[in-house]
Design a protein around this motif. Structure first.
Motif, PDB file in Angstrom:
ATOM      1  N   SER A  17      17.882 -11.755  14.023  1.00  7.03           N
ATOM      2  CA  SER A  17      16.751 -10.893  13.717  1.00  7.03           C
ATOM      3  C   SER A  17      17.195  -9.663  12.931  1.00  7.03           C
ATOM      4  CB  SER A  17      16.067 -10.425  15.008  1.00  7.03           C
ATOM      5  OG  SER A  17      15.551 -11.509  15.740  1.00  7.03           O
ATOM      6  N   LEU A  18      16.270  -9.160  12.142  1.00  9.83           N
ATOM      7  CA  LEU A  18      16.443  -7.891  11.457  1.00  9.83           C
ATOM      8  C   LEU A  18      15.097  -7.184  11.436  1.00  9.83           C
ATOM      9  CD1 LEU A  18      18.568  -8.802   8.285  1.00  9.83           C
ATOM     10  CD2 LEU A  18      19.310  -7.364  10.187  1.00  9.83           C
ATOM     11  N   ARG A  19      15.146  -5.867  11.384  1.00  8.26           N
ATOM     12  CA  ARG A  19      13.920  -5.098  11.186  1.00  8.26           C
ATOM     13  C   ARG A  19      14.076  -4.264   9.930  1.00  8.26           C
ATOM     14  NH1 ARG A  19      10.763  -0.450  14.707  1.00  8.26           N
ATOM     15  NH2 ARG A  19      12.525   0.820  14.012  1.00  8.26           N
ATOM     16  N   LEU A  20      13.213  -4.538   8.973  1.00 10.15           N
ATOM     17  CA  LEU A  20      13.214  -3.776   7.732  1.00 10.15           C
ATOM     18  C   LEU A  20      12.229  -2.619   7.844  1.00 10.15           C
ATOM     19  CD1 LEU A  20      13.203  -6.645   5.077  1.00 10.15           C
ATOM     20  CD2 LEU A  20      15.132  -5.646   6.336  1.00 10.15           C
ATOM     21  N   SER A  21      12.571  -1.525   7.183  1.00  8.96           N
ATOM     22  CA  SER A  21      11.716  -0.350   7.170  1.00  8.96           C
ATOM     23  C   SER A  21      11.314  -0.012   5.745  1.00  8.96           C
ATOM     24  CB  SER A  21      12.447   0.856   7.777  1.00  8.96           C
ATOM     25  OG  SER A  21      12.840   0.600   9.098  1.00  8.96           O
ATOM     26  N   CYS A  22      10.104   0.465   5.616  1.00 10.01           N
ATOM     27  CA  CYS A  22       9.596   0.961   4.336  1.00 10.01           C
ATOM     28  C   CYS A  22       9.125   2.378   4.602  1.00 10.01           C
ATOM     29  CB  CYS A  22       8.460   0.081   3.850  1.00 10.01           C
ATOM     30  SG  CYS A  22       7.628   0.662   2.352  1.00 10.01           S
ATOM     31  N   ALA A  23       9.832   3.348   4.070  1.00  2.28           N
ATOM     32  CA  ALA A  23       9.517   4.754   4.300  1.00  2.28           C
ATOM     33  C   ALA A  23       8.933   5.377   3.049  1.00  2.28           C
ATOM     34  CB  ALA A  23      10.776   5.513   4.719  1.00  2.28           C
ATOM     35  N   ALA A  24       7.825   6.079   3.208  1.00  2.00           N
ATOM     36  CA  ALA A  24       7.157   6.710   2.076  1.00  2.00           C
ATOM     37  C   ALA A  24       7.467   8.204   2.037  1.00  2.00           C
ATOM     38  CB  ALA A  24       5.649   6.510   2.160  1.00  2.00           C
ATOM     39  N   SER A  25       7.602   8.717   0.838  1.00  3.02           N
ATOM     40  CA  SER A  25       7.788  10.156   0.627  1.00  3.02           C
ATOM     41  C   SER A  25       6.784  10.641  -0.406  1.00  3.02           C
ATOM     42  CB  SER A  25       9.205  10.456   0.135  1.00  3.02           C
ATOM     43  OG  SER A  25      10.162  10.123   1.096  1.00  3.02           O
ATOM     44  N   GLY A  26       6.197  11.785  -0.149  1.00  5.18           N
ATOM     45  CA  GLY A  26       5.301  12.384  -1.123  1.00  5.18           C
ATOM     46  C   GLY A  26       3.864  11.912  -1.048  1.00  5.18           C
ATOM     47  N   PHE A  27       3.571  10.989  -0.163  1.00 10.70           N
ATOM     48  CA  PHE A  27       2.199  10.527   0.006  1.00 10.70           C
ATOM     49  C   PHE A  27       2.060   9.900   1.375  1.00 10.70           C
ATOM     50  CE2 PHE A  27       2.483   5.864  -0.436  1.00 10.70           C
ATOM     51  CZ  PHE A  27       3.791   5.735  -0.876  1.00 10.70           C
ATOM     52  N   THR A  28       0.812   9.670   1.790  1.00 11.64           N
ATOM     53  CA  THR A  28       0.543   9.113   3.117  1.00 11.64           C
ATOM     54  C   THR A  28       0.396   7.610   3.020  1.00 11.64           C
ATOM     55  OG1 THR A  28      -0.566  11.159   3.786  1.00 11.64           O
ATOM     56  CG2 THR A  28      -1.006   9.191   5.098  1.00 11.64           C
ATOM     57  N   LEU A  29       1.332   6.907   3.629  1.00 11.96           N
ATOM     58  CA  LEU A  29       1.387   5.457   3.497  1.00 11.96           C
ATOM     59  C   LEU A  29       0.160   4.783   4.119  1.00 11.96           C
ATOM     60  CD1 LEU A  29       3.301   3.391   2.281  1.00 11.96           C
ATOM     61  CD2 LEU A  29       4.457   3.258   4.504  1.00 11.96           C
ATOM     62  N   ASP A  30      -0.407   5.404   5.134  1.00 15.44           N
ATOM     63  CA  ASP A  30      -1.549   4.798   5.808  1.00 15.44           C
ATOM     64  C   ASP A  30      -2.789   4.732   4.922  1.00 15.44           C
ATOM     65  OD1 ASP A  30      -3.763   5.550   8.513  1.00 15.44           O
ATOM     66  OD2 ASP A  30      -2.786   3.639   8.100  1.00 15.44           O
ATOM     67  N   TYR A  31      -2.800   5.447   3.817  1.00 17.13           N
ATOM     68  CA  TYR A  31      -3.934   5.401   2.900  1.00 17.13           C
ATOM     69  C   TYR A  31      -3.880   4.174   1.976  1.00 17.13           C
ATOM     70  CZ  TYR A  31      -4.814  10.325   4.124  1.00 17.13           C
ATOM     71  OH  TYR A  31      -5.080  11.497   4.783  1.00 17.13           O
ATOM     72  N   TYR A  32      -2.814   3.391   2.105  1.00 16.13           N
ATOM     73  CA  TYR A  32      -2.598   2.275   1.198  1.00 16.13           C
ATOM     74  C   TYR A  32      -2.352   0.982   1.959  1.00 16.13           C
ATOM     75  CZ  TYR A  32      -1.817   5.863  -2.340  1.00 16.13           C
ATOM     76  OH  TYR A  32      -1.961   6.936  -3.183  1.00 16.13           O
ATOM     77  N   ALA A  33      -2.668  -0.117   1.301  1.00 15.04           N
ATOM     78  CA  ALA A  33      -2.154  -1.403   1.746  1.00 15.04           C
ATOM     79  C   ALA A  33      -0.673  -1.478   1.385  1.00 15.04           C
ATOM     80  CB  ALA A  33      -2.919  -2.540   1.068  1.00 15.04           C
ATOM     81  N   VAL A  34       0.099  -2.125   2.226  1.00 15.86           N
ATOM     82  CA  VAL A  34       1.542  -2.249   1.989  1.00 15.86           C
ATOM     83  C   VAL A  34       1.932  -3.718   2.047  1.00 15.86           C
ATOM     84  CG1 VAL A  34       3.849  -1.634   2.784  1.00 15.86           C
ATOM     85  CG2 VAL A  34       1.985   0.024   2.993  1.00 15.86           C
ATOM     86  N   GLY A  35       2.542  -4.165   0.998  1.00 17.52           N
ATOM     87  CA  GLY A  35       3.004  -5.542   0.944  1.00 17.52           C
ATOM     88  C   GLY A  35       4.513  -5.621   1.031  1.00 17.52           C
ATOM     89  N   TRP A  36       4.985  -6.693   1.614  1.00 21.33           N
ATOM     90  CA  TRP A  36       6.408  -7.017   1.622  1.00 21.33           C
ATOM     91  C   TRP A  36       6.608  -8.239   0.727  1.00 21.33           C
ATOM     92  CZ3 TRP A  36      10.430  -4.268   3.370  1.00 21.33           C
ATOM     93  CH2 TRP A  36      10.196  -3.280   4.323  1.00 21.33           C
ATOM     94  N   PHE A  37       7.563  -8.135  -0.160  1.00 18.47           N
ATOM     95  CA  PHE A  37       7.870  -9.206  -1.093  1.00 18.47           C
ATOM     96  C   PHE A  37       9.361  -9.537  -0.981  1.00 18.47           C
ATOM     97  CE2 PHE A  37       3.995  -9.290  -3.693  1.00 18.47           C
ATOM     98  CZ  PHE A  37       3.388  -8.123  -3.265  1.00 18.47           C
ATOM     99  N   ARG A  38       9.702 -10.744  -1.387  1.00 17.04           N
ATOM    100  CA  ARG A  38      11.119 -11.092  -1.439  1.00 17.04           C
ATOM    101  C   ARG A  38      11.404 -11.906  -2.678  1.00 17.04           C
ATOM    102  NH1 ARG A  38      11.617 -15.355   3.683  1.00 17.04           N
ATOM    103  NH2 ARG A  38      10.421 -17.074   2.753  1.00 17.04           N
ATOM    104  N   GLN A  39      12.617 -11.741  -3.154  1.00 12.22           N
ATOM    105  CA  GLN A  39      13.044 -12.494  -4.334  1.00 12.22           C
ATOM    106  C   GLN A  39      14.486 -12.920  -4.162  1.00 12.22           C
ATOM    107  OE1 GLN A  39      12.619 -10.495  -8.135  1.00 12.22           O
ATOM    108  NE2 GLN A  39      12.447 -12.461  -9.178  1.00 12.22           N
ATOM    109  N   ALA A  40      14.684 -14.223  -4.193  1.00  7.82           N
ATOM    110  CA  ALA A  40      16.024 -14.794  -4.140  1.00  7.82           C
ATOM    111  C   ALA A  40      16.502 -15.037  -5.563  1.00  7.82           C
ATOM    112  CB  ALA A  40      16.004 -16.094  -3.337  1.00  7.82           C
ATOM    113  N   PRO A  41      17.821 -15.111  -5.766  1.00  5.11           N
ATOM    114  CA  PRO A  41      18.349 -15.333  -7.117  1.00  5.11           C
ATOM    115  C   PRO A  41      17.773 -16.591  -7.752  1.00  5.11           C
ATOM    116  CG  PRO A  41      20.100 -14.698  -5.636  1.00  5.11           C
ATOM    117  CD  PRO A  41      18.888 -14.900  -4.782  1.00  5.11           C
ATOM    118  N   GLY A  42      17.280 -16.473  -8.963  1.00  7.73           N
ATOM    119  CA  GLY A  42      16.748 -17.613  -9.685  1.00  7.73           C
ATOM    120  C   GLY A  42      15.359 -18.059  -9.262  1.00  7.73           C
TER     121      GLY A  42
END
Length: 123
Positions: A17-42
């Motif tokens: 298991s891992l827990r990833l974090s997405c931290a926002a600076s300069g704005f309020t993250l709760d005002y936005y939808a937040v997506g998680w994306f991933r990209q593997a090589p190729g």
């Protein structure tokens, strides 16, 4: 300065298991939808999950349903991606991004993007 930063990636064994974090600076993250994306090589960038603003509705890719969980911490202005039972199909650079709403899964979000954090699954 307005940005989002991901952290929490690393090397884990299959089934781990891992827990990833997405931290926002300069704005309020709760005002936005937040997506998680991933990209593997190729490979193309895929959306893993998206959490809406307001009602907090969450959608997951079929490949991660039942294993990944998204949550918000509005006090810390962060969004988390808890990843359990990781498999050799999961390694990629994982990024978070913002938009006014969760778009279709094949669309990239139009707001702030982080630089990504590397997830590696290996025994």
């Amino acid at each position: 300065q307005v940005h989002v930063v991901e952290s929490g990636g690393g090397l884990v064994q299959p089934g781990g298991s891992l827990r990833l974090s997405c931290a926002a600076s300069g704005f309020t993250l709760d005002y936005y939808a937040v997506g998680w994306f991933r990209q593997a090589p190729g490979k193309v960038r895929d959306r893993v999950s998206c959490i809406s603003k307001g009602d907090g509705n969450i959608v997951y890719a079929e490949s991660v349903k039942g294993r990944f969980t998204v949550s918000r911490d509005n006090v810390r202005n962060m969004v988390f991606l808890q990843m359990n039972n990781l498999t050799p199909a999961d390694p990629a650079v994982y990024s978070c991004a913002t938009d006014w709403r969760c778009l279709d899964s094949d669309q990239l979000m139009r707001g702030y993007w982080g630089q990504g954090t590397q997830v590696t699954v290996s025994s």
